[in-house]
Design a protein around this motif. Sequence first.
Motif, PDB file in Angstrom:
ATOM      1  N   PHE A  54       7.566  -5.730  -4.521  1.00  0.00           N
ATOM      2  CA  PHE A  54       7.235  -4.380  -3.815  1.00  0.00           C
ATOM      3  C   PHE A  54       6.159  -3.583  -4.400  1.00  0.00           C
ATOM      4  O   PHE A  54       5.775  -3.888  -5.512  1.00  0.00           O
ATOM      5  CB  PHE A  54       8.340  -3.187  -3.674  1.00  0.00           C
ATOM      6  CG  PHE A  54       8.576  -2.532  -4.953  1.00  0.00           C
ATOM      7  CD1 PHE A  54       7.834  -1.299  -4.983  1.00  0.00           C
ATOM      8  CD2 PHE A  54       9.089  -2.913  -5.928  1.00  0.00           C
ATOM      9  CE1 PHE A  54       7.933  -0.551  -6.258  1.00  0.00           C
ATOM     10  CE2 PHE A  54       9.259  -2.134  -7.103  1.00  0.00           C
ATOM     11  CZ  PHE A  54       8.868  -0.710  -7.184  1.00  0.00           C
ATOM     12  N   ILE A  55       5.213  -3.023  -3.308  1.00  0.00           N
ATOM     13  CA  ILE A  55       4.351  -1.895  -3.923  1.00  0.00           C
ATOM     14  C   ILE A  55       4.572  -0.683  -3.085  1.00  0.00           C
ATOM     15  O   ILE A  55       4.736  -0.450  -1.967  1.00  0.00           O
ATOM     16  CB  ILE A  55       3.086  -2.513  -3.625  1.00  0.00           C
ATOM     17  CG1 ILE A  55       2.491  -3.693  -4.381  1.00  0.00           C
ATOM     18  CG2 ILE A  55       1.881  -1.354  -3.723  1.00  0.00           C
ATOM     19  CD1 ILE A  55       1.013  -4.293  -3.970  1.00  0.00           C
ATOM     20  N   ASN A  56       4.698   0.390  -3.941  1.00  0.00           N
ATOM     21  CA  ASN A  56       4.857   1.843  -3.325  1.00  0.00           C
ATOM     22  C   ASN A  56       3.876   2.832  -3.859  1.00  0.00           C
ATOM     23  O   ASN A  56       3.637   2.813  -4.918  1.00  0.00           O
ATOM     24  CB  ASN A  56       6.251   2.342  -3.896  1.00  0.00           C
ATOM     25  CG  ASN A  56       6.829   3.192  -2.982  1.00  0.00           C
ATOM     26  OD1 ASN A  56       7.717   3.843  -3.395  1.00  0.00           O
ATOM     27  ND2 ASN A  56       6.232   3.524  -1.973  1.00  0.00           N
ATOM     28  N   PHE A  57       3.087   3.509  -2.788  1.00  0.00           N
ATOM     29  CA  PHE A  57       2.031   4.390  -3.274  1.00  0.00           C
ATOM     30  C   PHE A  57       2.277   5.785  -2.598  1.00  0.00           C
ATOM     31  O   PHE A  57       2.762   6.100  -1.356  1.00  0.00           O
ATOM     32  CB  PHE A  57       0.934   3.713  -2.659  1.00  0.00           C
ATOM     33  CG  PHE A  57      -0.225   4.642  -2.823  1.00  0.00           C
ATOM     34  CD1 PHE A  57      -1.028   4.814  -4.332  1.00  0.00           C
ATOM     35  CD2 PHE A  57      -1.107   5.218  -1.695  1.00  0.00           C
ATOM     36  CE1 PHE A  57      -2.007   5.662  -4.539  1.00  0.00           C
ATOM     37  CE2 PHE A  57      -2.116   6.268  -1.940  1.00  0.00           C
ATOM     38  CZ  PHE A  57      -2.720   6.315  -3.172  1.00  0.00           C
ATOM     39  N   TYR A  58       2.119   6.961  -3.287  1.00  0.00           N
ATOM     40  CA  TYR A  58       2.367   7.957  -2.924  1.00  0.00           C
ATOM     41  C   TYR A  58       0.920   9.022  -3.218  1.00  0.00           C
ATOM     42  O   TYR A  58       0.465   8.843  -4.230  1.00  0.00           O
ATOM     43  CB  TYR A  58       3.422   9.184  -3.653  1.00  0.00           C
ATOM     44  CG  TYR A  58       4.863   8.306  -3.489  1.00  0.00           C
ATOM     45  CD1 TYR A  58       5.483   8.361  -2.382  1.00  0.00           C
ATOM     46  CD2 TYR A  58       5.161   7.171  -4.444  1.00  0.00           C
ATOM     47  CE1 TYR A  58       6.939   7.886  -2.251  1.00  0.00           C
ATOM     48  CE2 TYR A  58       6.339   6.739  -4.293  1.00  0.00           C
ATOM     49  CZ  TYR A  58       7.326   6.969  -3.062  1.00  0.00           C
ATOM     50  OH  TYR A  58       8.305   6.421  -3.159  1.00  0.00           O
TER      51      TYR A  58
END
Length: 697
Positions: free
Chosen positions: A589-593
């Motif tokens: 996964f890749i998660n960006f905020y």
Amino acid sequence: VDQEVVIIKATGNKLKRILNTAIANRSMHNPDNYDWYQCNVYYKMHMDIQDSSVTKDTASKKDSVQQALQDTYIMLAETYSKRTWQKPASLQEEIIASRMSGFSKPIISGLITDLLPFHVYDDFINLNGKDFYNPLSKGLYKRFHFKLIEEIVQQADTIWVINFQPKTDPAELAGTVYITSDGFAITHIIAHSLDVASKKDLGIEQQYTKYGSRWFPQQLNYNLQWQIGKEDSVSVSINGVSLIDSVSFINNNFKFDKAHTIKLSATAEERRDSVWMKLRPIALDEKERKTYHVLDSILKKAKIEKLVYYGTKLAEGKFPAGKFDINLSRLYSYNVFENNRMGWGMQTNEKISKTFSIGGWAGYGTMDKQWKYGAFAELFVDRYKEFVFRASYYKDLRDPGRLQIHNDIDNNAIRMFLISRADKVEGWNVSAIKKFGYLNVETTVGREDVQPQYNYAFTSGNKLFRSFSIIEASVNLRYAFGETSAPFLGKYYSNDTKYPVIYGRMIRGKITNANINYTQAIGAITFTKNINRIGKERFLLSGGISLNRQSLPISKLFAGNGFLAEGSFIYAFGVMETMLPYQFYADRFINFYWLHQFNQPLFRTIINSDLSVTPKPAIAYNFLYGTLLNSSVHQGIIFSVPGKGYHEIGFILNSLLRFKLFGLFYAGLNAGYFHNIPHANNYPGQGRFIYGIGFEL
């Protein structure tokens, strides 16, 4: 070029020429850009209170109380330190002597640079944790009015005295800056921010002098005037001054302790008056001498230092009870699965031993009607408790697939609140925690049995598994280049860093009953910066991968950090606001905020002295992408894989309502709305309103 020819006759053009050249030369005079420097700093701070209501009382009370307020300060503190800097980010403050009225050992080793910057050559001037625009920064003409009020000729140089006033925001800095024709450096600045609503006047004054070819701070002053109480009857004033001398730019091969920016020498708190008389550049006046004499006597009799001990424990989430500490976080919590969870936790404290602690805990959920319990032992290798060996046994709950990187960014308190699907876990582990300068390392080895408390089965090798026995080893890393720290109540706390913070975790494990070996790598980077003319930027990027291409049970996958739940309206950075818990799982996964906060409010409306409307807008964007090797091996539960990307955007208004409480701080009502971008039938569009309350001193 002769400096006399840079003066242009037209006053407006002259002023702009001076300001623009001063901004262009900022980097050259910024002490942070010097390769190395060392100096001695004497810091003195005192707090005073005047209560006008006392004069309305009886003569006896007036004599006893008012006289005491007039003759002494309510607090006086001094620090003498050696400050060392090396480019790009190494800083050390060695405290040679420290004293605080009423205490045998100062509860804080404060420096004036904790409250204001060491210099004014950055885009922002940070006072008490708040960023104010520097009048000598790009975009200055949109924010300030300038007026050249005087020219002072000193031999071959000219000093221009320039007044600046905020154009739109009355709470921004106003004052006077002195700029010399010698390199267009700042020689003196006086600035203050007047907050009419809170009746608070915050000001600084800095003076600079030249050492050879370099300009350097010579004196840093700080003052705060505050009207509080009924009908503003109480006036609080805090004044601090730092005097700087013995400046050197010759590197003496100084060795930095990057883990502890501010360090106390072994005898810093035991300096006698004869030593202080030699260290002080200016002798104490009568009121200051009397403050030490009176408060040392009064607070010693009142045994006030016992309160400091309690404060130290409360800062750690504990309450001392004799030779034991009660762990307050274990007393009560709430989540969907357990409903009300009540319990108890305690451990031995330093009254038994300063080198180890043994403790235990237990809790009971009113909904699941199950007991959870555990025990642990800790061995402290150093006095700061930053090198620790720990062993623990536990029987507890954990939501499946919760992403664990570091406490800084995991939002564990929020995730615990949202638990509606739980694994019962029973196991043991041993770990070692050590700090190496900017790097924190934790290694852990353990074994646990995992029993899903929901209808779930996992297929592997044509066999069906409903529980799992796991052996696992992991290494957790946190690296914060340039991070500063300071002691408070006997423990070091981070003062943050202007650079990105990097996190990493490597996991090697085996599911013994299913004969599955696995390796996982997880990483994250977070960064926050207030950028001139743009706003405050904040982002968090994380990602993970299961390196083996063998399917893992749901408990060892990566769950989407969904925070959408019935009755929950709280915003938190680093969570997916429109995503349900357990809605998505992945093995990569890749998660960006991302959050952008505008510095200026949309408008200002003052309703009364205690209430105003000053909405500051912010926009947010969150993104999750992931893949999963084989979803068919998971039976009994329904979830999705974010293989087409999950996007959500948000709009927030901070300080929508801003009201003053007790004359001491502001509380602000924040509100916003998030909505995801729908994609086919996997995740239809859904929106969510969020609310929150922020506090500002």
